[in-house]
Every structure is written in structure tokens, then in C-alpha cells.
Write an enzyme that holds these catalytic residues in place. Structure first.
Site, short mmCIF file in Angstrom:
data_model
loop_
_atom_site.label_atom_id
_atom_site.label_comp_id
_atom_site.label_asym_id
_atom_site.label_seq_id
_atom_site.Cartn_x
_atom_site.Cartn_y
_atom_site.Cartn_z
N TYR A 438 0.81 -1.22 0.00
CA TYR A 438 0.00 0.00 0.00
C TYR A 438 0.84 1.27 0.00
O TYR A 438 2.06 1.23 0.08
CB TYR A 438 -1.04 0.00 1.11
CG TYR A 438 -0.64 -0.05 2.56
CD1 TYR A 438 0.67 0.07 2.99
CD2 TYR A 438 -1.63 -0.21 3.53
CE1 TYR A 438 1.00 0.03 4.32
CE2 TYR A 438 -1.31 -0.26 4.88
CZ TYR A 438 0.00 -0.14 5.27
OH TYR A 438 0.31 -0.17 6.60
N GLU A 439 0.15 2.40 -0.16
CA GLU A 439 0.78 3.71 -0.38
C GLU A 439 1.66 3.72 -1.63
O GLU A 439 2.71 4.35 -1.67
CB GLU A 439 1.60 4.14 0.84
CG GLU A 439 0.80 4.32 2.11
CD GLU A 439 -0.42 5.20 1.93
OE1 GLU A 439 -0.40 6.08 1.05
OE2 GLU A 439 -1.41 5.00 2.65
#
Length: 597
Positions: A438-439
Site C-alpha cells: 500500500y501507499e
């Protein structure tokens, strides 16, 4: 379950001896961040993390978040811990005093965040997302929006989220479908569905402020048509909250790890939203939040690696198995502790070298955040911003890749017991596994580094960093103890520029060369960066040993770990270089239709 102990000695070594935070704080006018004040903050933060958050880590994983008819309940103790966190003023530690914060340096806030996430990664997600929302609002919100939302977010009465991903798109935000229709009163009706929204719904605060990417009816196609909106769960009214907004949690995800962090499907059904900044400039606003989040996500690799190392070291000293190859080390016992075995040492030293090197990378980067935010000199701010642009994708990807390796090794040290839930080591692996995803996946971070930051700047950002490394190597080329490592780093630093030129020339003929090289290039870059930081630590440690100052045993461990890093881990650059130079042909030669079952 491993009992977390904040590594305050190592933190102080970096802040006080390697990077000289006290002098940096003084130069930036952060007079409140005196050494005594910083020491007190770190001590109290350590107590909170060790005594309040760490005991909730395993129970939170087992209980998980619960969803019922749109309401999310966090595990037992989470809400009470958050109230204690807010009461202690931790939420506003580095926030602007104009909106109720304490105004302490950003780097100090990140150090506290490291301890929080090491103790309980799932719990850390709630204030972590809030801090990201606060940074975006502070940078791009109107004064009225700051007074209304930033004040309450700083207090901790309200929490925040970032709402980007949709069911049909993750990284490719240009194709989002969420729409924002203008209303006569200046607000907007927001409609659409967002997924994977961390802390999107929970019971820990009275209100949740969503920052939502959406498109206006007349927006240009692609990313140039994205705007950013504030969409609160409850509309503000006076000093508190008013009516419920048309935003709801449709469900929560059942995940591999960070199970006590609510990962939500959020439905916006004509919800009232308020534009942040200019129309169609939302991605620029969101990047403020995302860059903050990417450094925080990178630190998750460090945090979970640290927790795993602490558990593995205790176990390796206690677990008796076989005799040392060189003869019994504990002849009064049935067998020797496994820490005497070379392969166990290999695992522990790999974890230690990555954790302490990644901590140095995080703290150096955090120091650049301080400079970019508060330096009087425009030149100093620009240099810091360039370093941040270059280092952010390395922090996010390299630290999470090596952090995942560290947690895997920690579980391996336990042998079969590591695979058993009650020991807690497998939870750390599960919790860490999301960090490379994620990110912005690590593949995306690699493209950002090589494509945008290095080649996109015609090498300017890379040269800015390699110049620091070159100057360092020149200054210490004749060091009586570390000269060989300095020469090794200098060779790699020169090779770094040559390798970049090769990739750039190849990419001019075939753009696929960038995508083919990107991840290996990023890892190659990360290993060199940590080599530079390990030598910086080793220089300080050697100086203390030679002067007979301080804890000699502590400094000797730094020198030994640096030696291990240069002999056992830094040579991995050769494999990454060879993979980069292999090019894209071996990846793209097989037609897509040949990938079949």
C-alpha cells in the site's frame, strides 16, 4: 508475544551523536525542543508504547475489528488507549501551535511514531492517517477549513483518512469515477465508492474527516481533472458536530495482517463535501499527504523488523539446541543456546543491520523534513526538498522490503515455534506484508525513483545525493580502521552514476527498459544509501572507542555490525546491478498469450 522495549539508546545515538539533532533544532529556531525536553518526551512515549500499546497487539489481532450495519467496533482497549494518547498531547506533538499543536519538530513526531508502530502497528494506523490528513489540510486548506477541521484533528477529537482507491483503480487515479457536483451554497455533492480506506470507520473519535479525490462534471480527462474534497462523517456545527453526512461504511476487509486496523469500503451517496485548494489540482494536494504517508509506511518495515528482532534475540539466548561446532559453550546445560550457531548469528545480524541502518535512513530523512519545513535559507530548504524527493521512494520501498525480510528471519529463528500463533512472530510477518503493497506498491515507488526522480530530473536529484557520498568518502579515505569500507562505498557510488547512464541510454531506444530495471535499481540504491549511513555511524562509534568515551561495548557492536553489513549485505548490489544490465528483452520476449494455464 514479543514484549516491545523502546530502543532509546539507539535512538539517542542517532539523534545526539550521528545527526546532532540538538544543533539542528537550535539552528531551526526550535527552542522548545531542548535536550531535556526531548529526553522527557522520548521516555514518556516509550512508557506509553511499552505499557499501553504493546499489550494490546496480540489481543487486537485475535479480536479484529467488527462491522455491523455500518458501525465498526475496534478491539477491546483500543478506544481507551486512544483517549489516553490524546490526553497526553501526543496527537498534536508536531502540529502547528496556531491550531492547538505543540509545534515541536516533525522529526521528533516521527520518532514517537516509530515507537508507536513498533508496539502496535494496527493501532498506529488510526493516528497515522490523521497526521497525513492534517499535513494536507495545513498545506492546502483555507483558513476557515483549518480553523474548523485542523483544530479538532490536532486535539484528537476528530480523526482523518485519505480516500483514493476505487474498486476498478488503484494507482491509476486518472480513471476514478467518484463525482463531485457543485451546489448553490458552494459545497459539493460527492458520490462514489472508495475501497481499502484505513480507519474509514471506527469508534475511537467523535468524527472522521475524509479527504476524498473526485472529479467535477467538466473536469479534464486523466489526472489533470482530479479535485480534493473534505467530506466529514458528521457536518461541523459550532464547536462540535451536527447532522450525519451521507457517507457510510459498506463493509470492512478481512485481511492477512493489521487485522485491528479497520480497512473499509466507503460509500458516498451525495455526501456534502468542500473543495480543498483549486479545482482540478487535487492530486497535487494529495501528494502532500501521500509523501508523509510513504515515509510512515517505509518506517513500518523498520518498526516491525525491530519488534521481530527483539523477540528473536530473547529466544536465541534462551533456546537450547545442539552444541557449538567449536565445543560446548554452556557445559552445565543439556545443550548450548542457539545464539552460538553461525546461521542464527547470520539471521540476527541481518535483522540488526537492516533495522539500525533503516533507522538511520528514517532519521536522516526526517531531519531533511525539518529543514525543508523550517529553515530560513531558501537554498537550504531547496536542497532538503531535493533530498526528500529522491529519498522518499527509497525509504518506502527499501525499508519495507528489508523489513519484511527481517520479520521473516525473526520467525525463522524460532524454528517451528515461529509458525505457531501464540509466540507472536508470525503476526509480525503478516502485519509487515502489506507495507510493500500500500501507499503505492514498491514497483510504483521504483518507477517513481528511476523514471521521475532520476531520469526525469536529468540526473540532478541523483547527483545531489551521490555528491554527498563522494565528499564523505574523500574526507575519510585514509581512515585507519574504515578505509577499506570507504573505498568500497566510493566504487559503488561511482558505479551508481555509470549504471544510471546505461539505463538512460537504453530507455531512449526502448521505454520498457525503465520498467524492467526499476525495482533492482531501487534496491541497489537502497543498499548504497545504507552503506553510507552505516559508515557515518561507524565513524562516530570508532571515535568514541578511541577516546575511551561512553559505553565501549555499545560502540563495538556498531563497528561489528557495520563490518557485517559491508561484507555480507552490501555485496547484494552486484546481483541487482547485473539484473539491471540484463535489460528488458528477457522479460518481454515471451508474448502475453503464452502466459496460460
Amino acid at each position: 508475544m514479543p514484549e516491545y522495549k523502546a530502543p532509546l539508546r539507539d535512538i539517542r545515538f542517532l539523534t545526539d551523536e550521528v545527526f546532532d539533532y540538538p544543533a539542528s533544532y537550535a539552528a531551526l529556531g526550535a527552542s522548545d525542543a531542548s535536550p531535556d525536553m526531548v529526553a522527557a518526551i522520548l521516555e514518556e512515549g516509550a512508557k506509553f508504547c511499552e505499557q499501553v500499546l504493546s499489550p494490546l497487539n496480540r489481543s487486537g489481532d485475535e479480536e479484529e475489528c467488527q462491522w455491523h450495519d455500518g458501525v465498526v467496533t475496534t478491539p477491546k482497549g483500543f478506544k481507551e488507549a486512544f483517549a489516553q494518547y490524546v490526553e497526553g498531547g501526543w496527537n498534536g506533538l508536531s502540529a502547528d501551535p496556531a491550531y492547538g499543536g505543540q509545534g515541536l519538530p516533525l522529526s521528533l513526531g516521527l520518532i514517537v511514531s516509530e515507537m508507536v508502530a513498533s508496539a502496535n502497528q494496527s493501532w498506529a494506523m488510526y493516528p497515522g492517517l490523521t497526521h497525513g490528513a492534517m499535513s494536507a489540510l495545513h498545506a492546502h486548506g483555507s483558513e476557515e477549513q483549518k480553523r474548523t477541521y485542523l483544530t479538532r484533528l490536532t486535539e484528537g477529537r476528530w480523526t482523518g483518512t485519505m480516500c483514493l482507491t476505487e474498486p476498478h483503480c488503484g494507482t491509476d487515479l486518472g480513471i476514478i469515477k467518484t463525482r463531485a457536483v457543485p451546489r448553490a451554497d458552494g459545497s459539493y455533492a460527492i458520490s462514489g465508492t472508495k475501497i481499502f480506506i484505513s480507519a474509514g470507520e471506527h469508534d475511537m473519535s467523535e468524527n472522521i474527516v475524509h479527504l476524498v479525490l473526485a472529479k467535477l462534471p467538466d473536469a479534464p480527462a486523466g489526472t489533470k481533472g482530479i479535485s480534493l474534497f473534505i467530506v466529514p462523517k458528521f457536518l461541523p456545527q459550532g464547536d462540535g458536530i451536527g447532522e450525519r453526512n451521507a457517507v457510510s461504511c459498506g463493509s470492512i476487509e478481512h485481511k492477512m495482517g493489521i487485522k485491528a486496523s479497520a480497512t473499509c469500503v466507503m460509500n458516498f451517496d451525495g455526501a456534502t463535501g468542500f473543495l480543498i485548494g483549486e479545482a482540478n489540482k487535487g492530486l497535487n494536494c494529495m501528494f502532500t499527504m501521500m509523501n508523509h504517508a510513504r515515509l510512515g509506511t517505509g518506517m513500518q518495515g523498520l518498526c516491525l523488523g525491530e519488534a521481530s528482532y527483539q523477540g528473536a534475540v530473547r529466544y536465541a539466548n534462551d533456546r537450547l539446541q545442539m552444541r557449538a561446532l567449536t565445543g560446548p559453550k554452556a557445559p552445565d546445560k543439556a545443550a548450548d543456546p542457539i545464539i552460538v550457531h553461525p546461521d542464527v548469528r547470520r539471521m540476527l545480524l541481518t535483522m540488526k543491520a537492516f533495522n539500525e541502518g533503516n533507522r538511520a535512513l528514517a532519521y536522516f530523512t526526517a531531519q531533511q523534513l525539518d529543514i525543508a519545513h523550517a529553515a530560513e535559507s531558501a537554498e537550504a530548504r531547496e536542497q532538503a526538498e531535493n533530498l526528500l524527493a529522491f529519498l522518499t521512494p527509497i525509504c518506502k520501498a527499501f525499508m519495507t522490503e528489508t523489513g519484511l525480510e527481517a520479520t521473516n528471519l525473526g520467525m525463522q529463528v524460532f524454528g517451528g515455534h515461529g509458525y505457531i500463533r501464540e509466540w507472536g512472530m508470525e503476526q509480525l510477518v503478516r502485519d509487515c506484508r502489506i507495507a510493500p503493497i500500500y501507499e503505492g506498491t514498491n514497483g510504483i515507488q521504483a518507477l517513481d525513483l528511476l523514471g521521475r526522480k532520476v531520469l526525469g530530473s536529468q540526473g540532478k536529484l541523483l547527483r545531489g545525493f551521490t555528491r554527498l557520498v563522494h565528499q564523505f568518502c574523500q574526507a575519510h579515505a585514509g581512515h585507519p580502521r574504515l578505509a577499506a569500507q570507504v573505498a568500497q562505498l566510493e566504487r559503488l557510488n561511482q558505479q551508481w552514476g555509470e549504471l544510471t547512464q546505461k539505463v538512460g541510454l537504453a530507455a531512449m531506444k526502448n521505454p520498457d527498459e525503465v520498467g524492467a530495471a526499476a525495482l533492482d535499481y531501487l534496491m541497489y540504491s537502497g543498499y548504497i544509501t545504507l552503506g553510507w549511513l552505516w559508515l557515518r555511524m561507524a565513524l562516530v562509534a570508532d571515535a568514541r572507542v578511541q577516546a575511551g568515551e561512553g559505553d565501549s561495548a555499545y560502540y563495538q557492536t556498531k563497528l561489528a555490525t557495520c563490518d557485517f553489513y559491508f561484507k555480507r549485505l552490501l555485496p547484494r548490489t552486484e546481483a541487482h546491478r547485473a539484473a539491471v544490465e540484463a535489460g528488458s528483452d528477457c522479460l518481454m520476449a515471451l508474448p502475453a498469450e503464452h502466459f496460460h494455464l
